[in-house]
Design an enzyme around this catalytic site. Structure first.
Site, PDB file in Angstrom:
ATOM      1  CD1 TRP A 395       1.042  -0.103   2.892  1.00 53.20           C
ATOM      2  CD2 TRP A 395      -0.745   0.989   3.681  1.00 53.20           C
ATOM      3  NE1 TRP A 395       1.338   0.294   4.172  1.00 53.20           N
ATOM      4  CE2 TRP A 395       0.257   0.969   4.691  1.00 53.20           C
ATOM      5  CE3 TRP A 395      -1.940   1.623   3.953  1.00 53.20           C
ATOM      6  CZ2 TRP A 395       0.071   1.558   5.932  1.00 53.20           C
ATOM      7  CZ3 TRP A 395      -2.114   2.211   5.196  1.00 53.20           C
ATOM      8  CH2 TRP A 395      -1.122   2.171   6.164  1.00 53.20           C
ATOM      9  CG  ASP A 396       4.801   0.762   1.245  1.00 50.14           C
ATOM     10  OD1 ASP A 396       3.974  -0.163   1.378  1.00 50.14           O
ATOM     11  OD2 ASP A 396       5.799   0.871   1.956  1.00 50.14           O
ATOM     12  CD  GLU A 534       2.827  -5.049   8.303  1.00 51.10           C
ATOM     13  OE1 GLU A 534       4.013  -4.970   8.691  1.00 51.10           O
ATOM     14  OE2 GLU A 534       2.483  -5.114   7.117  1.00 51.10           O
ATOM     15  CE  LYS A 654       6.500  -3.600  11.122  1.00 49.11           C
ATOM     16  NZ  LYS A 654       6.243  -4.493   9.995  1.00 49.11           N
ATOM     17  CD  GLN A 655       3.118  -0.119   9.943  1.00 48.18           C
ATOM     18  OE1 GLN A 655       3.804  -1.126   9.860  1.00 48.18           O
ATOM     19  NE2 GLN A 655       2.763   0.589   8.882  1.00 48.18           N
TER      20      GLN A 655
HETATM   21  O1  IFM Z   1       3.553  -1.590   3.606  1.00 47.18           O
HETATM   22  C1  IFM Z   1       4.505  -1.696   4.613  1.00 47.18           C
HETATM   23  C2  IFM Z   1       3.812  -1.987   5.916  1.00 47.18           C
HETATM   24  O2  IFM Z   1       2.926  -0.958   6.271  1.00 47.18           O
HETATM   25  C3  IFM Z   1       4.823  -2.187   7.007  1.00 47.18           C
HETATM   26  N1  IFM Z   1       5.715  -3.260   6.660  1.00 47.18           N
HETATM   27  C4  IFM Z   1       6.424  -3.024   5.418  1.00 47.18           C
HETATM   28  C5  IFM Z   1       5.468  -2.785   4.275  1.00 47.18           C
HETATM   29  C6  IFM Z   1       6.239  -2.484   3.002  1.00 47.18           C
HETATM   30  O3  IFM Z   1       6.886  -1.262   3.111  1.00 47.18           O
END
Ligand code: IFM
Length: 837
Positions: A395-396, A534, A654-655
């Site tokens: 999704w980047d 994640e 994680k984020q």
């Molecule tokens: O898309 C990202 C995800 O949000 C976090 N892990 C790595 C992926 C690829 O950059």
């Protein structure tokens, strides 16, 4: 780069980037070599070549890699007795190999006695200056320059200048095209199949063109053709002539070209007498004399059987390389293209991070360019710079498109088209889930099928673990968001009508069919998904993967369902009629979408939005103890798994997950979205929610810093600036410890540039207007941008502490509506309007 104190950081940055357009590495540091290779990669959107030394082979320190956009191969691998099939972005033949030897000395295999690598970001040239000393003490100066032409995307070039310092005699130079390379750049994937290339043929033409053809397992033929020009003391030396007139200082013997045509991979460029297929090499010999430069100018053309407008790839490569002028000429036209790219990407900001900003944009422009646009490829999360995530598309692009929309709208459209071409695959995936509409894969490669790993290795425990990341269904909303934002930035109704609307409507349909009605609670639920964080992939008490009612997923689904109606309303009547007919979309279904969209469940606890339903039952991690025990908690999931525990038990992310809402939408929009879902969302909600998650997030993804920088602008600009700096320099500092060597983090690179572009200017594109609400951090005194907005090529936005100015070029007759603090002001072509802050 050390990051202890601001002072040290500044010094380290200055060493690496002595000015805003130069990245410099001095000396040879085996442990940093992979990182340098990724940062010093050169590319043009068709291909990217890592900054590996030309004489190097993959040996655990070096990793030469060349990746072609969209060149994937599917292979099967066995892990723990099970067979998994994956697509890999193929490591294509290495076009770089060049080495030399003095008299009968050993071939130079590195490392040099002294070395400096310099990447010129303004012109896209990597220069290496080195001193090589052989076993007999012969000192030879080496200068190499390389480019991946932005003017002729199938052309790459390496110029090598060798100057004997303290010796004279026979100098041999060997050059090769190496098709024996494998995908072996990521140690974690060592157990997986890495061989993708089968040698087909190689040879040397009578005119001296060296060539090689290989095939991927998927049947894509890749052809390389190289031509070499040799100069001694600046004078062209006729290759293949037996003896040339001695130059002033050098007696020149340009040898008859000797074809050491085939050598095995393990022998690299310098093995003797080994025969195998897939490596074509040629050797030149000259009489060198001290102080006289011997130049070998190598140009290589690369074509594949999948290139548009290309018949036989080998013919195409031979033809192109035959036309290739000298390095300096190729450099001139290449540099001109870079100058044009930089004009389109202008962000003037007076702060010490301009070097990293240029580096980030540079890698974006090397990964995605006009040369990618027609290839039907997606934006790989790790660039074309390495093999992490096997080169897949995630999704980047959500972060990348915000830059492209406002700089290169035509390139943004190419990304959206990649998704549209895979709409049928997404429909198939939705049907396989028992749902309607389109379900986009979390990881995608060539054909739009799900490419997420089913297992992944935890290097800390050595265990292969099930991977449920494919349950990140929120990617569909990112695709829809990108379509809508592209329309807002460009006003391109043609694109929306032709392709965007169909994709967006099918994604909306998916959400409506994925939602389950819960009569007892009077709402709709989306179950069994993962949010952007994640770490959490299941309830600790459950025996199935997935979580229910991830707030981000649900709010975005609600947003998509609302935009579906807006999109239909925007379409010309006839096109709306065609689409609704084609999709069999009637008033009842549209009504159902609106019902679902207004009643999706958004969980709350303790006055903040819960990441997912049941989040409040998770335990608090003993952060103090863990921070004491582990200096780096970014891979907390791996740490806990290795301890026999699971991160699923804890309130640890994680984020950014919930906070993504305030990244994608203004505070005002989030309030409206939540109200639409029945939640009275007062202003303090954001502050509380940010504080709750900020303290429980380890930023295990570089994207996290981008989002936090954005969100914190609204409540803590100092902290925002810190996160911005982290995002901006994430790859330069290799902040995720050892991951940049496996590929850059393109989302963070683009996202960091976009923080300057949209976040600190408060620039929003909505309701057919350009909104401004600058929020400059203390470290930034001003910003100036040149944007492409709604067909206007020159929209200049200038912001300082007192004012914001919008100036419009004259290339279109329509005015632009600027909204500033509640007022809407039309800015006409040729006009400039200044707003006082
Ligand atoms: O898309 C990202 C995800 O949000 C976090 N892990 C790595 C992926 C690829 O950059």
């Amino acid at each position: 780069m050390q990051s202890d104190t601001p002072q040290r950081r500044a010094e380290a940055l200055h060493r690496l980037m002595p000015d805003a357009w130069t990245l410099r590495h001095r000396g040879f540091a085996p442990l940093d070599e992979g990182l340098r290779e990724a940062l010093c990669a050169v590319g043009n959107g068709y291909l990217v070549t890592r900054g590996a030394a030309p004489e190097a082979v993959a040996d655990g320190v070096h990793y030469p890699g060349t990746y072609l956009a969209g060149c994937y191969d599917r292979t099967a691998s066995q892990v723990g007795g099970r067979v998994f099939t994956h697509e890999d972005l193929v490591n294509c033949p290495n076009w770089l190999p060049v080495t030399f030897r003095c008299a009968d000395g050993d071939w130079f295999t590195g490392p040099p006695a002294e070395q400096e690598l310099e990447l010129d970001l303004r012109r896209g040239v990597l220069t290496r200056r080195a001193l090589c000393v052989d076993g007999a003490g012969r000192r030879t100066r080496l200068v190499q320059r390389r480019i991946a032409s932005q003017a002729r995307p199938h052309l790459v070039a390496l110029e090598t200048v060798l100057t004997a310092e303290n010796w004279s005699g026979r100098l041999e130079v060997r050059s090769a095209l190496d098709g024996t390379v494998t995908n072996s750049g990521v140690p974690r994937y060592a157990g997986l199949t890495g061989r993708h290339l089968t040698p087909l043929r190689q040879g040397l033409d009578p005119d001296g063109t060296l060539w090689l053809e290989v095939s991927t397992g998927a049947g894509r033929r890749i052809a390389l053709a190289a031509r070499h020009r040799v100069r001694v003391g600046g004078r062209p030396a006729e290759v293949a002539s037996a003896m040339a007139a001695p130059a002033e200082a050098a007696s020149v013997e340009v040898a008859s070209v000797e074809v050491a045509s085939v050598e095995a991979a393990s022998a690299g460029l310098t093995g003797e007498g080994l025969a195998g297929e897939g490596l074509a090499a040629t050797t030149f010999a000259v009489e060198a004399s001290a102080g006289t430069a011997v130049t070998v100018d190598k140009a290589v053309a690369v074509h594949t059987s999948h290139d548009p407008a290309t018949g036989d790839p080998l013919d195409a490569a031979r033809q192109l390389v035959a036309e290739a002028e000298d390095f300096d000429h190729l450099l001139t036209e290449h540099a001109l293209r870079w100058a044009q790219l930089w004009r389109r990407c202008r962000i003037d900001a007076d702060f010490p991070g301009r070097g990293p900003l240029h580096l980030d944009l540079f890698h974006l422009l090397q990964t995605w360019s006009e040369h990618s646009a027609d290839l039907d490829v997606g934006v790989p999360a790790r660039g074309l710079h390495g093999e992490a995530y096997r080169g897949h598309v995630f999704w980047d692009e959500l972060f990348v498109l915000r830059v492209l929309d406002l700089r290169f709208p035509e390139l943004a459209r190419a990304v959206l088209r990649y998704r549209h071409r895979r709409l049928d695959a997404a429909r198939r995936a939705a049907r396989a889930e028992g749902r309607r509409g389109a379900s986009y894969p979390w990881q995608s490669g060539s054909d739009g099928r799900e490419q997420s790993a089913q297992v992944h290795l935890n290097p800390l425990s050595g265990r292969w673990l099930p991977d449920h990341s494919h349950l990140q269904r929120h990617i569909g909303s990112a695709v829809a968001y990108n379509i809508w934002q592209h329309y807002q930035a460009t006003g391109d109704l043609g694109f929306l009508a032709e392709t965007g609307a169909e994709t967006l409507l099918e994604i909306a349909r998916y959400w409506a069919s994925a939602a389950e009605h819960v009569p007892s609670r009077g709402h709709w639920s989306i179950r069994g998904v993962l949010g952007p964080d994640e770490y959490h992939d299941a309830y600790p008490w459950a025996d199935r993967p997935g979580l229910d009612d991830n707030a981000y997923t649900n709010v975005l689904a609600s947003w998509v369902l609302a935009r579906a109606q807006d999109t239909l309303d925007l379409l010309p009547d006839r096109r709306r009629g065609e689409l609704t007919e084609r999709l069999d979309l009637d008033a009842a279904e549209l009504q159902h979408w609106q019902d679902v969209g207004r009643h999706l469940h958004v969980p709350f606890h303790d006055g903040v939005i819960s990441q997912f339903d049941g989040y409040e039952h998770l335990a608090e991690l003993d952060w103090a103890t863990y921070r004491r025990r582990y200096p780096d908690l970014r891979r907390l999931d791996r740490i806990l798994e290795a301890e026999g525990d699971t991160v699923n038990r804890y309130r640890a992310s994680k984020q950014a997950d919930v906070l993504m809402l305030w990244y994608l939408f203004s505070a005002h929009e989030v309030r409206d979205l939540l109200r639409r879902l029945g939640h009275p969302a007062e202003h303090e909600l954001m502050r509380r929610t940010v504080s709750h998650y900020l303290h429980r997030t380890v930023h295990g993804s570089t994207l996290s810093s981008v989002v936090h920088a954005w969100v914190l602008t609204r409540c803590d600009r100092r902290a925002s600036w810190k996160h911005f700096r982290d995002a901006l320099t994430a790859d330069l500092r290799d902040s995720q410890r050892g991951t940049t060597r496996e590929g850059i983090h393109l989302g963070a690179m683009a996202g960091a540039a976009d923080l300057l572009q949209r976040c600190y200017t408060g620039l929003e594109l909505r309701e057919d207007a350009l909104w401004l609400d600058p929020r400059l951090p203390a470290a930034l005194s001003g910003l100036a941008l040149d944007l492409h907005y709604r067909g206007h090529w020159g929209v200049r936005i200038t912001v300082d502490r007192q004012t914001a100015t919008v100036a419009l070029g004259t290339d279109r007759p329509e005015p632009v509506t600027v909204r500033f603090r509640g007022t809407a002001v039309p800015v006409r072509p040729g006009e400039s309007r200044t707003f006082t802050l």
